[in-house]
Design a protein around this motif. Structure first.
Motif, PDB file in Angstrom:
ATOM      1  N   PHE A 175      77.407  41.227  21.015  1.00 15.73           N
ATOM      2  CA  PHE A 175      76.890  40.338  22.071  1.00 15.73           C
ATOM      3  C   PHE A 175      76.589  41.112  23.350  1.00 15.73           C
ATOM      4  N   THR A 176      77.357  42.207  23.602  1.00 14.32           N
ATOM      5  CA  THR A 176      77.084  42.988  24.810  1.00 14.32           C
ATOM      6  C   THR A 176      75.885  43.912  24.603  1.00 14.32           C
ATOM      7  N   ASP A 177      75.740  44.476  23.389  1.00 17.16           N
ATOM      8  CA  ASP A 177      74.577  45.333  23.088  1.00 17.16           C
ATOM      9  C   ASP A 177      73.281  44.532  23.224  1.00 17.16           C
ATOM     10  N   ASN A 178      73.264  43.355  22.605  1.00 20.91           N
ATOM     11  CA  ASN A 178      72.059  42.522  22.667  1.00 20.91           C
ATOM     12  C   ASN A 178      71.778  42.057  24.090  1.00 20.91           C
ATOM     13  N   PHE A 179      72.854  41.853  24.856  1.00 21.54           N
ATOM     14  CA  PHE A 179      72.687  41.409  26.245  1.00 21.54           C
ATOM     15  C   PHE A 179      71.924  42.460  27.043  1.00 21.54           C
ATOM     16  N   LEU A 180      72.349  43.701  26.882  1.00 20.42           N
ATOM     17  CA  LEU A 180      71.691  44.808  27.588  1.00 20.42           C
ATOM     18  C   LEU A 180      70.213  44.894  27.193  1.00 20.42           C
ATOM     19  N   LYS A 181      69.929  44.718  25.884  1.00 18.37           N
ATOM     20  CA  LYS A 181      68.540  44.787  25.400  1.00 18.37           C
ATOM     21  C   LYS A 181      67.669  43.713  26.027  1.00 18.37           C
ATOM     22  N   ILE A 182      68.195  42.490  26.092  1.00 21.55           N
ATOM     23  CA  ILE A 182      67.366  41.366  26.555  1.00 21.55           C
ATOM     24  C   ILE A 182      67.337  41.267  28.076  1.00 21.55           C
ATOM     25  N   TYR A 183      68.492  41.433  28.721  1.00 20.12           N
ATOM     26  CA  TYR A 183      68.572  41.203  30.168  1.00 20.12           C
ATOM     27  C   TYR A 183      68.385  42.477  30.993  1.00 20.12           C
ATOM     28  N   GLY A 184      68.519  43.643  30.334  1.00 19.10           N
ATOM     29  CA  GLY A 184      68.310  44.898  31.064  1.00 19.10           C
ATOM     30  C   GLY A 184      69.447  45.274  31.997  1.00 19.10           C
ATOM     31  N   ILE A 185      70.571  44.551  31.923  1.00 21.25           N
ATOM     32  CA  ILE A 185      71.765  44.942  32.690  1.00 21.25           C
ATOM     33  C   ILE A 185      72.958  44.897  31.740  1.00 21.25           C
ATOM     34  N   THR A 186      74.035  45.596  32.097  1.00 17.43           N
ATOM     35  CA  THR A 186      75.207  45.587  31.216  1.00 17.43           C
ATOM     36  C   THR A 186      75.948  44.267  31.361  1.00 17.43           C
ATOM     37  N   TRP A 187      76.805  43.981  30.369  1.00 15.05           N
ATOM     38  CA  TRP A 187      77.613  42.754  30.426  1.00 15.05           C
ATOM     39  C   TRP A 187      78.549  42.793  31.646  1.00 15.05           C
ATOM     40  N   GLU A 188      79.077  43.978  31.977  1.00 18.39           N
ATOM     41  CA  GLU A 188      79.981  44.100  33.138  1.00 18.39           C
ATOM     42  C   GLU A 188      79.233  43.746  34.436  1.00 18.39           C
ATOM     43  N   GLU A 189      77.984  44.240  34.547  1.00 15.97           N
ATOM     44  CA  GLU A 189      77.176  43.909  35.742  1.00 15.97           C
ATOM     45  C   GLU A 189      76.912  42.407  35.798  1.00 15.97           C
ATOM     46  N   ASN A 190      76.660  41.836  34.637  1.00 18.20           N
ATOM     47  CA  ASN A 190      76.424  40.388  34.589  1.00 18.20           C
ATOM     48  C   ASN A 190      77.676  39.627  35.012  1.00 18.20           C
ATOM     49  N   LEU A 191      78.839  40.064  34.526  1.00 15.70           N
ATOM     50  CA  LEU A 191      80.104  39.394  34.881  1.00 15.70           C
ATOM     51  C   LEU A 191      80.343  39.444  36.389  1.00 15.70           C
ATOM     52  N   ALA A 192      80.031  40.598  36.987  1.00 18.39           N
ATOM     53  CA  ALA A 192      80.206  40.726  38.441  1.00 18.39           C
ATOM     54  C   ALA A 192      79.326  39.707  39.174  1.00 18.39           C
ATOM     55  N   GLY A 193      78.064  39.575  38.723  1.00 17.14           N
ATOM     56  CA  GLY A 193      77.151  38.599  39.326  1.00 17.14           C
ATOM     57  C   GLY A 193      77.625  37.166  39.133  1.00 17.14           C
ATOM     58  N   PHE A 194      78.124  36.884  37.944  1.00 10.03           N
ATOM     59  CA  PHE A 194      78.632  35.552  37.592  1.00 10.03           C
ATOM     60  C   PHE A 194      79.819  35.177  38.492  1.00 10.03           C
ATOM     61  N   GLU A 195      80.761  36.134  38.620  1.00 10.69           N
ATOM     62  CA  GLU A 195      81.973  35.839  39.406  1.00 10.69           C
ATOM     63  C   GLU A 195      81.656  35.703  40.894  1.00 10.69           C
ATOM     64  N   LYS A 196      80.744  36.527  41.363  1.00 13.45           N
ATOM     65  CA  LYS A 196      80.345  36.458  42.778  1.00 13.45           C
ATOM     66  C   LYS A 196      79.700  35.101  43.077  1.00 13.45           C
ATOM     67  N   THR A 197      78.780  34.691  42.187  1.00 14.95           N
ATOM     68  CA  THR A 197      78.099  33.400  42.369  1.00 14.95           C
ATOM     69  C   THR A 197      79.107  32.260  42.334  1.00 14.95           C
ATOM     70  N   TYR A 198      80.062  32.337  41.406  1.00 15.35           N
ATOM     71  CA  TYR A 198      81.063  31.268  41.296  1.00 15.35           C
ATOM     72  C   TYR A 198      81.908  31.187  42.566  1.00 15.35           C
ATOM     73  N   ARG A 199      82.325  32.362  43.085  1.00 14.07           N
ATOM     74  CA  ARG A 199      83.132  32.368  44.318  1.00 14.07           C
ATOM     75  C   ARG A 199      82.361  31.762  45.485  1.00 14.07           C
ATOM     76  N   GLU A 200      81.068  32.125  45.561  1.00 14.88           N
ATOM     77  CA  GLU A 200      80.238  31.571  46.659  1.00 14.88           C
ATOM     78  C   GLU A 200      80.128  30.055  46.538  1.00 14.88           C
ATOM     79  N   GLN A 201      79.895  29.585  45.296  1.00 16.00           N
ATOM     80  CA  GLN A 201      79.773  28.135  45.100  1.00 16.00           C
ATOM     81  C   GLN A 201      81.096  27.421  45.378  1.00 16.00           C
ATOM     82  N   ALA A 202      82.192  28.051  44.958  1.00 14.48           N
ATOM     83  CA  ALA A 202      83.517  27.455  45.203  1.00 14.48           C
ATOM     84  C   ALA A 202      83.789  27.390  46.704  1.00 14.48           C
TER      85      ALA A 202
END
Length: 332
Positions: free
Chosen positions: A301-328
């Motif tokens: 799931f992480t390999d395919n993520f990098l292929k489709i989204y062009g960023i690593t899963w870790e980078e995506n998680l950082a963006g996800f958590e940052k957005t969630y904190r801002e919304q919270a």
């Protein structure tokens, strides 16, 4: 595989029967003496799935099981029911059933085939039997409905899901259609990936809850709240576990966490990158039906993520958590 019991060959066609009583129909190559191209599958529940390598165009559910199901078309669905439960069908609303179909197409962006099967089992024993994926399977908890092999199985209508008239009203007026929306999303995913391709569980469940939450506002409020509680209490599952293991393999509290974090991730991916990219990510897991090599979905799931989204899963998680904190932060 090592569990194949028998191959029946006639001319250039072969039927492979496994010890789980699954029959698959193949082209039989007389030179290699092997069953090759796959034509169709037949499961012991009485389901035939054909055109495996194209988008699934046909699955036939045979109503002559021990339950002796009768059949009625309501809206875009074929409803299989026990004759003793016929009166319950009057509670089903063809317009609402059609709306579930529209909601999945619009929100998930998947154009799937109609005429799907919904089974209303006569009792909990039949419900359990349809849920069993392997021998001696244990259920930690009973879902209100589930999908399996190209059909939706609903809670038995003759077993009250909730107490009292208000509970029955809620189930038949609201929850029934929310469940159908959720399970139909899984069938749509199965259609675009091929029914045997392993899709990360969080992606599949997350999209189903996301579509359901856009169909019914109360569902969105519920899962947003559950996620806040789980994230606040640091109770989240690892994403590898959320990719590998189905919700039903966890006790109910962990299963709820699984649904909540899966939904929040899909919601984030759609809001940050759009629906079309999520769909490309889903389709990236499609395998040819002949491919029997085991896939470790916990890493792919992480390999395919990098292929489709062009960023690593870790980078995506950082963006996800940052957005969630801002919304919270803005919610407070």
């Amino acid at each position: 595989g090592n569990n194949t019991v028998m191959v029946v060959v006639q001319d250039r066609e072969g039927v492979v029967i496994t010890d789980e009583y699954v029959k698959s129909h193949h082209y039989f190559n007389p030179q290699t003496r092997k069953a090759e191209d796959l034509y169709s599958y037949y499961f012991p529940e009485g389901i035939r799935i054909t055109d495996i390598n194209k988008p699934l165009t046909y699955s036939y559910v045979n109503p002559n099981w021990p339950e002796q199901y009768a059949e009625r078309q309501i809206g875009p669905f074929r409803i299989l029911y026990a004759v003793k439960d016929e009166a319950w069908l009057d509670r089903l609303d063809a317009r609402k059933l059609a709306e579930t179909s529209t909601a999945v197409r619009k929100t998930a962006g998947i154009n799937f085939k109609d005429n799907r099967v919904i089974i209303l089992p006569p009792d909990l024993e039949s419900y359990r039997k349809l849920h069993a994926q392997k021998k001696d399977e244990l259920l930690y908890w009973y879902p209100s409905g589930f999908q399996t092999k190209d059909m939706i199985v609903m809670w038995p209508p003759s077993v009250p899901r909730y107490e009292g008239d208000a509970g029955a009203e809620y189930f038949w007026e609201n929850e029934f259609y929310e469940i159908v929306t959720h399970e139909l999303t899984h069938l749509a995913v199965g259609e675009v990936t091929g029914v045997f391709s392993p899709v990360p569980v969080w992606l599949n469940e997350g999209l189903a809850v996301y579509v359901e939450s856009r169909y019914a506002a109360e569902v969105k409020i519920y899962w947003d709240t559950v996620y806040d509680v789980c994230a606040g209490g640091r109770k989240l599952l690892s994403w590898e576990d959320a990719a590998r293991y189905s919700t039903s393999s966890f006790p109910s509290d962990k299963a709820r966490t699984h649904y909540a974090q899966s939904y929040k991730m899909v919601e984030y991916l759609i809001s940050a990158y759009g629906n079309a990219k999520l769909l490309r990510y889903i389709v990236s897991f499609k395998l040819p039906a002949e491919n029997t090599d085991p896939v470790d979905i916990g890493t792919s799931f992480t390999d395919n993520f990098l292929k489709i989204y062009g960023i690593t899963w870790e980078e995506n998680l950082a963006g996800f958590e940052k957005t969630y904190r801002e919304q919270a932060g803005t919610k407070k």
